[in-house]
Design a protein around this motif. Sequence first.
Motif, mmCIF file in Angstrom:
data_model
loop_
_atom_site.group_PDB
_atom_site.id
_atom_site.type_symbol
_atom_site.label_atom_id
_atom_site.label_comp_id
_atom_site.label_asym_id
_atom_site.label_seq_id
_atom_site.Cartn_x
_atom_site.Cartn_y
_atom_site.Cartn_z
ATOM 1 N N SER A 199 -9.280 3.206 12.371
ATOM 2 C CA SER A 199 -8.512 3.607 13.552
ATOM 3 C C SER A 199 -7.767 2.448 14.198
ATOM 4 O O SER A 199 -6.811 2.668 14.948
ATOM 5 C CB SER A 199 -9.429 4.274 14.580
ATOM 6 N N TYR A 210 -4.839 11.930 15.536
ATOM 7 C CA TYR A 210 -5.852 10.968 15.968
ATOM 8 C C TYR A 210 -5.384 10.214 17.208
ATOM 9 O O TYR A 210 -6.201 9.680 17.967
ATOM 10 C CB TYR A 210 -6.178 9.966 14.854
ATOM 11 N N VAL A 235 -4.265 11.783 8.980
ATOM 12 C CA VAL A 235 -5.167 12.342 9.984
ATOM 13 C C VAL A 235 -4.342 13.028 11.058
ATOM 14 O O VAL A 235 -3.447 12.425 11.647
ATOM 15 C CB VAL A 235 -6.052 11.255 10.634
ATOM 16 N N PHE A 269 -14.943 13.534 10.869
ATOM 17 C CA PHE A 269 -13.689 14.160 10.469
ATOM 18 C C PHE A 269 -13.878 14.906 9.155
ATOM 19 O O PHE A 269 -14.820 14.674 8.403
ATOM 20 C CB PHE A 269 -12.594 13.100 10.319
#
Length: 252
Positions: A154, A44, A41, A183
């Motif tokens: 996360s 983030y 990602v 996302f």
Amino acid sequence: MEYFYHYTSVENLALILKHRTLRFKALDTVDDLNEGLTNDVDEYRQFVFVSCWTDQDIESIPIWNMYAKDMSGVRIALPKYPFTHYSFEDLPNEVVSNIPFARSTIVNYLHFDNGYIFHQGEHYLVKVEYTDDIALLKPNLVEPTSEQGKTIWSARIGKFKQNCWDFQSEVRYRIIVYPRGGFKRTETEKFNFESRMKSKHIDVPISEDAFGQMKILLGPKQLDEHSLIVEALIEKYNPGIELQRSILSIRH
């Protein structure tokens, strides 16, 4: 009572005392440039905010030197849980219905135009683990939940640091924002978010009880004129709290 410790400058102490808040900084602004990187990602870490402390009650010379202006700042001590806890019953109905707000979370109603805060639960207080395992330092966050669905883990961010940082014995409070719009996969086969955080910090109020139990330790290179400033700040904003001098003897 268990305390955590935060080394900082006299200037930052003044802001903490005046506003009765602790500043959480985005992971892409902290001193370790590798903090919050992931394998899948893009960026983030801009959505992960931390307030960094240590659980070592013994003074740390390297931490004094790094974070308290060449040992001339202060070390703040606060109880382990220094924030007011809220539950569903404490909040207006419209907040409960519109915000994913967990019972016993650490912060009041906080809302951003481009994201929601409140990925806390048991994850808001983190004991940093030190490792050189790249799979932990730069993890994969996105995992499939069904044939087409995916979820993002996360809470894997902001928990691990390289072994070279283990002298900090760090504990941190963490707030994670989930951006609006979700996302998507990019041309580079990574994922990213269309939205970006407008702010690089969040200021969270300290509870009245914790504020009254604060302790201040003057740095080992604290000049007399700076000590007078600290004493005046305490007298004005938090009279009666404990003020001590460092036990270290270090040449100025």
